[in-house]
Enzyme design. Structure first.
Site, short mmCIF file in Angstrom:
data_model
loop_
_atom_site.label_atom_id
_atom_site.label_comp_id
_atom_site.label_asym_id
_atom_site.label_seq_id
_atom_site.Cartn_x
_atom_site.Cartn_y
_atom_site.Cartn_z
N ARG A 32 103.70 -32.18 -18.41
CA ARG A 32 102.60 -31.21 -18.45
C ARG A 32 102.56 -30.45 -19.77
O ARG A 32 101.59 -29.74 -20.05
CB ARG A 32 102.71 -30.23 -17.28
CG ARG A 32 101.68 -30.47 -16.21
CD ARG A 32 101.65 -29.41 -15.11
NE ARG A 32 102.82 -29.41 -14.26
CZ ARG A 32 103.84 -28.55 -14.34
NH1 ARG A 32 103.83 -27.60 -15.26
NH2 ARG A 32 104.86 -28.63 -13.52
N ASP A 79 78.23 -26.32 -23.91
CA ASP A 79 78.51 -27.62 -23.33
C ASP A 79 77.69 -28.63 -24.13
O ASP A 79 76.47 -28.71 -24.01
CB ASP A 79 78.13 -27.64 -21.84
CG ASP A 79 78.44 -28.97 -21.16
OD1 ASP A 79 78.57 -30.00 -21.86
OD2 ASP A 79 78.54 -29.00 -19.92
N TYR A 81 74.59 -28.21 -15.95
CA TYR A 81 75.24 -29.18 -15.06
C TYR A 81 75.70 -28.45 -13.80
O TYR A 81 76.39 -27.43 -13.90
CB TYR A 81 76.42 -29.80 -15.80
CG TYR A 81 77.19 -30.82 -15.02
CD1 TYR A 81 76.70 -32.10 -14.88
CD2 TYR A 81 78.41 -30.50 -14.43
CE1 TYR A 81 77.42 -33.06 -14.16
CE2 TYR A 81 79.13 -31.43 -13.72
CZ TYR A 81 78.62 -32.71 -13.58
OH TYR A 81 79.33 -33.64 -12.88
N LYS A 114 81.75 -39.03 -20.51
CA LYS A 114 80.41 -39.54 -20.75
C LYS A 114 80.37 -40.33 -22.07
O LYS A 114 81.00 -41.36 -22.18
CB LYS A 114 79.43 -38.37 -20.72
CG LYS A 114 79.63 -37.43 -19.52
CD LYS A 114 79.39 -38.09 -18.18
CE LYS A 114 79.83 -37.24 -17.01
NZ LYS A 114 79.32 -35.88 -16.96
C1 LIG Z 1 79.74 -34.67 -16.40
C2 LIG Z 1 79.45 -33.37 -17.01
C3 LIG Z 1 80.31 -32.28 -16.86
C4 LIG Z 1 81.57 -32.38 -16.03
O1 LIG Z 1 82.47 -33.28 -16.59
P1 LIG Z 1 83.51 -34.17 -15.72
O2 LIG Z 1 84.22 -34.93 -16.76
O3 LIG Z 1 82.68 -35.00 -14.78
O4 LIG Z 1 84.36 -33.20 -14.97
C5 LIG Z 1 80.00 -31.09 -17.49
N1 LIG Z 1 78.87 -30.97 -18.22
C6 LIG Z 1 78.00 -31.99 -18.38
C7 LIG Z 1 76.78 -31.78 -19.20
C8 LIG Z 1 78.26 -33.22 -17.79
O5 LIG Z 1 77.39 -34.23 -17.94
#
Ligand SMILES: *Cc1c(COP(=O)(O)O)cnc(C)c1O
Length: 383
Positions: free
Chosen positions: A56, A178, A107, A203
Site C-alpha cells: 500500500r 475532472d 459524472y 477511459k
Molecule cells: C468514469 C468517470 C469517472 C469515474 O471513474 P472510474 O474510473 O469509473 O471510477 C469520473 N469522471 C468521469 C468524467 C468519468 O467518465
C-alpha cells in the site's frame, strides 16, 4: 511510508510537446541493457530498511505512470484504483463542514460521492449550472473547493476553466477539474489555473476498456502528499498490472485520440442534419452557443465524445440501440471500440439527460463503417 515514488530517471526535454511526452515520460533511464519499459512489480511486501515497506506504500509501476501523467499535466500525479477512488481522496481536502461548489452537469458517480458526504454532515454542496461562470464564482464565496467537469458528461458542456480557477483562487477556494473527456492532450487544467486535474484513466488514457484506474495531478506538493496518505489509509491503490496497462495505453493516446476525435467531429456534423436526430452536443460545433468558449478553452480539439437526442420515443431509441451491429451498446467510454448508450437509463442522469439522449464514445474504427451502422439503425427504428 507515504513517500511518492517518481521513477522517471529518463531526462525529459522541456521543449517536447505533450504528444511526445505521452510516449517518452516515465521510461527507465537509457543505460546499456536497460529495458525500455518499466517492469510490472507484483509484490505485496518489500525487504525492510527502506521507505517502501508494504504494497500500500508504493509500487514502481505507479511511479512510472505518475511520472508520465505528472509531466503531461505539469504537476505531481497520484494514482488510485479508479477515478472515483481519486475523487473520494480529493474530497478529503475539504475541511470538516466546508463547502464544495459542484456543477450540476457532472459524472453521476462524482455527484454521488459529494452528495453522500453532504448527507453525512461531512461537507456542504452547492449545486451550480455548469456554464454560468458568474453564478459559479458567487457560490465560491467562502467555499473550500470548486469542482468542475470539463468537457462535462453527458451534455459535453465546456466550462470556462481559466475564469473559474482565477475567481476561485481569489476567494481562497481550490479548483479541481475532472479532465477525463479532454485528457492531458486537449486540456491542461493546471496551466489554466486549476489546483488539481482529475482523470479517470479507465477511459481514454487506458484506452482499451480493460482496466480501472484514476489519477489526481496536483499543483501543490502538499496536496499530492495528502492524497498519497489517503490512498495508503483507504487502500484504494492501483494494481501493478493496471498501472502497466494504463501507461501502455498512454503511449498511443495521441494517435488514438486524433483518429477518434476526427471521426467524432464528422459524426457530430452528420448527425446534426439527420432527420431522426433533434439535437447534437459536441463542443465547438458551428452555431452552437458554446462555440466561442470551446475554441478558447479547448484550442487543440474537442475530444471523442458526442451526445445526441433521437427525434422519437424512448422505445424507438431503445430499438435503435438494439439494432446497431458495429457499435456496442454498453456504458463507459474512451476505448478503441465505439460504445453507445441511452443515459437516462440511469436515475442519476435522468434529471439532466433528455429521455432519448444517447452518449456516443467514438472509437478508432473506420468512420464510414460507424456512420453506416448509425444511419441504418436510426432509419430502421424511426422509419
Ligand atoms: C468514469 C468517470 C469517472 C469515474 O471513474 P472510474 O474510473 O469509473 O471510477 C469520473 N469522471 C468521469 C468524467 C468519468 O467518465
Amino acid at each position: 511510508m507515504t513517500d511518492l515514488l517518481y521513477a522517471s530517471p529518463l531526462t525529459l526535454d522541456p521543449d517536447w510537446t505533450p504528444d511526445t511526452l505521452a510516449v517518452q515520460a516515465g521510461r527507465p533511464a537509457r543505460v546499456p541493457g536497460a529495458p525500455v519499459n518499466p517492469a510490472i512489480t507484483m509484490s505485496s511486501t518489500y525487504v525492510h530498511d527502506a521507505s517502501l515497506e508494504y504494497g500500500r506504500d508504493g509500487n514502481a509501476g505507479w511511479g512510472a505512470l505518475e511520472a508520465a501523467l505528472g509531466a503531461l499535466d505539469g504537476g505531481r500525479a497520484v494514482t488510485f484504483a479508479s477515478g472515483l477512488a481519486a475523487t473520494t481522496a480529493i474530497a478529503d481536502l475539504v475541511p470538516l463542514g466546508g463547502t464544495v461548489v459542484l456543477s450540476s452537469v457532472t459524472y453521476y458517480g462524482v455527484r454521488n460521492v459529494f452528495e453522500r458526504l453532504a448527507a453525512a454532515g461531512r461537507l456542504r454542496v452547492r449545486m451550480v449550472p455548469p456554464d454560468d461562470t458568474a453564478v459559479i464564482l458567487e457560490a465560491a464565496d467562502e467555499a473550500a473547493m470548486v469542482w468542475v467537469e470539463s468537457i462535462a458528461n453527458p451534455l459535453m458542456v465546456v466550462a470556462d476553466v481559466p475564469a473559474i480557477a482565477a475567481g476561485a483562487r481569489e476567494r481562497g477556494a481550490l479548483t479541481v477539474v475532472d479532465s477525463t473527456f479532454a485528457t492531458p492532450l486537449r486540456q491542461r487544467p493546471l496551466d489554466l489555473g486549476a489546483d488539481i486535474a482529475m482523470h479517470s484513466a479507465t477511459k481514454l488514457i487506458g484506452g482499451h476498456s480493460d482496466l480501472l484506474l484514476g489519477a489526481a495531478v496536483c499543483r501543490d506538493e502538499a496536496h499530492a502528499r495528502h492524497l498519497a496518505t489517503q490512498r495508503h489509509d483507504h487502500g484504494a491503490i492501483p494494481g501493478g498490472l493496471e498501472a502497466f496497462l494504463a501507461l501502455r495505453g498512454l503511449r498511443t493516446l495521441a494517435v488514438r485520440l486524433d483518429r477518434a476525435e476526427a471521426s467524432a467531429a464528422e459524426l457530430a456534423r452528420r448527425l446534426g442534419s439527420h432527420r431522426h436526430v433533434s439535437r447534437v452536443n459536441y463542443p465547438g460545433l458551428p452555431g452552437d452557443s458554446q462555440h466561442e468558449r470551446a475554441a478558447r478553452v479547448l484550442p487543440f480539439g474537442s475530444g471523442s465524445m458526442v451526445s445526441f437526442e433521437v427525434a422519437g420515443t424512448v422505445e424507438q431509441t431503445d430499438a435503435f440501440l438494439a439494432g446497431l451491429r458495429l457499435l456496442t451498446h454498453a456504458t463507459s467510454l474512451g476505448g478503441v471500440e465505439t460504445l453507445i448508450e441511452r443515459r437516462a437509463r440511469y436515475a442519476g442522469d435522468a434529471a439532466i439527460a433528455g429521455p432519448t439522449l444517447c452518449r456516443l464514445s467514438v472509437g478508432i474504427e473506420n468512420v464510414e463503417d460507424l456512420w453506416t451502422d448509425l444511419d441504418r439503425a436510426l432509419q430502421a427504428a424511426c422509419g
